[in-house]
Design a protein around this motif. Sequence first.
Motif, PDB file in Angstrom:
ATOM      1  N   LEU A 100      39.685 -15.231  64.677  1.00 37.14           N
ATOM      2  CA  LEU A 100      40.011 -15.417  66.091  1.00 37.14           C
ATOM      3  C   LEU A 100      41.043 -16.524  66.263  1.00 37.14           C
ATOM      4  N   LEU A 101      40.873 -17.624  65.553  1.00 40.60           N
ATOM      5  CA  LEU A 101      41.862 -18.708  65.614  1.00 40.60           C
ATOM      6  C   LEU A 101      43.227 -18.242  65.131  1.00 40.60           C
ATOM      7  N   THR A 102      43.237 -17.437  64.072  1.00 40.59           N
ATOM      8  CA  THR A 102      44.501 -16.915  63.548  1.00 40.59           C
ATOM      9  C   THR A 102      45.171 -15.999  64.565  1.00 40.59           C
ATOM     10  N   LEU A 103      44.389 -15.141  65.222  1.00 42.75           N
ATOM     11  CA  LEU A 103      44.948 -14.269  66.255  1.00 42.75           C
ATOM     12  C   LEU A 103      45.536 -15.079  67.404  1.00 42.75           C
ATOM     13  N   LEU A 104      44.844 -16.142  67.798  1.00 41.31           N
ATOM     14  CA  LEU A 104      45.354 -16.997  68.869  1.00 41.31           C
ATOM     15  C   LEU A 104      46.635 -17.717  68.455  1.00 41.31           C
ATOM     16  N   GLU A 105      46.681 -18.173  67.201  1.00 40.77           N
ATOM     17  CA  GLU A 105      47.902 -18.814  66.702  1.00 40.77           C
ATOM     18  C   GLU A 105      49.055 -17.824  66.663  1.00 40.77           C
ATOM     19  N   ASP A 106      48.777 -16.593  66.246  1.00 40.40           N
ATOM     20  CA  ASP A 106      49.816 -15.561  66.216  1.00 40.40           C
ATOM     21  C   ASP A 106      50.337 -15.274  67.622  1.00 40.40           C
ATOM     22  N   MET A 107      49.418 -15.193  68.599  1.00 41.74           N
ATOM     23  CA  MET A 107      49.855 -14.946  69.969  1.00 41.74           C
ATOM     24  C   MET A 107      50.658 -16.123  70.491  1.00 41.74           C
ATOM     25  N   ASP A 108      50.259 -17.335  70.149  1.00 38.70           N
ATOM     26  CA  ASP A 108      50.972 -18.527  70.585  1.00 38.70           C
ATOM     27  C   ASP A 108      52.420 -18.489  70.100  1.00 38.70           C
ATOM     28  N   VAL A 109      52.610 -18.154  68.841  1.00 39.11           N
ATOM     29  CA  VAL A 109      53.966 -18.060  68.288  1.00 39.11           C
ATOM     30  C   VAL A 109      54.749 -16.959  68.994  1.00 39.11           C
ATOM     31  N   TYR A 110      54.110 -15.807  69.215  1.00 40.19           N
ATOM     32  CA  TYR A 110      54.783 -14.695  69.879  1.00 40.19           C
ATOM     33  C   TYR A 110      55.204 -15.068  71.294  1.00 40.19           C
ATOM     34  N   VAL A 111      54.329 -15.749  72.022  1.00 43.85           N
ATOM     35  CA  VAL A 111      54.644 -16.159  73.390  1.00 43.85           C
ATOM     36  C   VAL A 111      55.834 -17.115  73.398  1.00 43.85           C
TER      37      VAL A 111
ATOM     38  N   GLN B  66      61.509 -17.700  75.133  1.00 45.18           N
ATOM     39  CA  GLN B  66      62.815 -18.343  74.926  1.00 45.18           C
ATOM     40  C   GLN B  66      63.943 -17.535  75.562  1.00 45.18           C
ATOM     41  N   ASN B  67      63.746 -16.236  75.715  1.00 47.36           N
ATOM     42  CA  ASN B  67      64.779 -15.362  76.274  1.00 47.36           C
ATOM     43  C   ASN B  67      64.646 -15.168  77.779  1.00 47.36           C
ATOM     44  N   TRP B  68      63.675 -15.780  78.397  1.00 46.38           N
ATOM     45  CA  TRP B  68      63.489 -15.626  79.832  1.00 46.38           C
ATOM     46  C   TRP B  68      64.548 -16.433  80.576  1.00 46.38           C
ATOM     47  N   PRO B  69      64.797 -16.098  81.840  1.00 42.71           N
ATOM     48  CA  PRO B  69      65.778 -16.861  82.617  1.00 42.71           C
ATOM     49  C   PRO B  69      65.400 -18.339  82.673  1.00 42.71           C
ATOM     50  N   LYS B  70      66.411 -19.167  82.732  1.00 43.84           N
ATOM     51  CA  LYS B  70      66.198 -20.614  82.728  1.00 43.84           C
ATOM     52  C   LYS B  70      65.282 -21.055  83.876  1.00 43.84           C
ATOM     53  N   THR B  71      65.397 -20.390  85.011  1.00 42.97           N
ATOM     54  CA  THR B  71      64.576 -20.769  86.158  1.00 42.97           C
ATOM     55  C   THR B  71      63.093 -20.511  85.924  1.00 42.97           C
ATOM     56  N   GLU B  72      62.768 -19.580  85.042  1.00 42.60           N
ATOM     57  CA  GLU B  72      61.364 -19.245  84.790  1.00 42.60           C
ATOM     58  C   GLU B  72      60.784 -19.951  83.567  1.00 42.60           C
ATOM     59  N   ARG B  73      61.595 -20.616  82.787  1.00 36.08           N
ATOM     60  CA  ARG B  73      61.077 -21.272  81.591  1.00 36.08           C
ATOM     61  C   ARG B  73      60.085 -22.376  81.912  1.00 36.08           C
ATOM     62  N   HIS B  74      60.203 -22.954  83.101  1.00 34.76           N
ATOM     63  CA  HIS B  74      59.269 -24.003  83.497  1.00 34.76           C
ATOM     64  C   HIS B  74      58.263 -23.494  84.515  1.00 34.76           C
ATOM     65  N   GLY B  75      58.307 -22.215  84.809  1.00 35.41           N
ATOM     66  CA  GLY B  75      57.364 -21.616  85.748  1.00 35.41           C
ATOM     67  C   GLY B  75      56.415 -20.688  85.031  1.00 35.41           C
ATOM     68  N   LEU B  76      56.740 -19.415  85.066  1.00 38.32           N
ATOM     69  CA  LEU B  76      55.866 -18.408  84.480  1.00 38.32           C
ATOM     70  C   LEU B  76      55.747 -18.556  82.960  1.00 38.32           C
ATOM     71  N   ALA B  77      56.833 -18.902  82.295  1.00 39.58           N
ATOM     72  CA  ALA B  77      56.787 -19.085  80.837  1.00 39.58           C
ATOM     73  C   ALA B  77      55.858 -20.232  80.465  1.00 39.58           C
TER      74      ALA B  77
END
Length: 138
Positions: A26-37, A42-53
């Motif tokens: 479970l910890l490994t799955l969470l770490e994998d998701m963290d990296v994926y997120v 990183q490719n989201w609009p700059k305005t959303e990097r501090h909001g939804l991202a």
Amino acid sequence: MTGHESSAAPTRGAYEERLPEAYIELLTLLEDMDVYVHQITQNWPKTERHGLAAAARQQVTALQRLTAVAWKRKSKSGALFDLDIELHVLKTIIRKAYRLGYINANRLEVWSRHAAEIGRRVGAWIKHESAKAKGCDL
């Protein structure tokens, strides 16, 4: 190496060798998701990097924290239900990111698959703890 494969995880120390395999998975799955997120936001609009991202990254961090809290507590049911709720909130963030066009259908599928697998593990843990509690009352 993409960084979100479980084989890319560093070797764990002697402390984690004593932990149950299901918890480590479970910890490994969470770490994998963290990296994926982190990779996809990183490719989201700059305005959303501090909001939804940032909200998405904070939710994954909250999941990791609540997993540790649930593991450490004697009475796990409350923390496990909190963990399940936070996972539900993350799923709504995933759908919102798709509806706003920040992720495409492929990323939605991959991210949802990550969340669904974690949900299955958490659900199994809740079921296990519930059965264990019922067995103690007999």
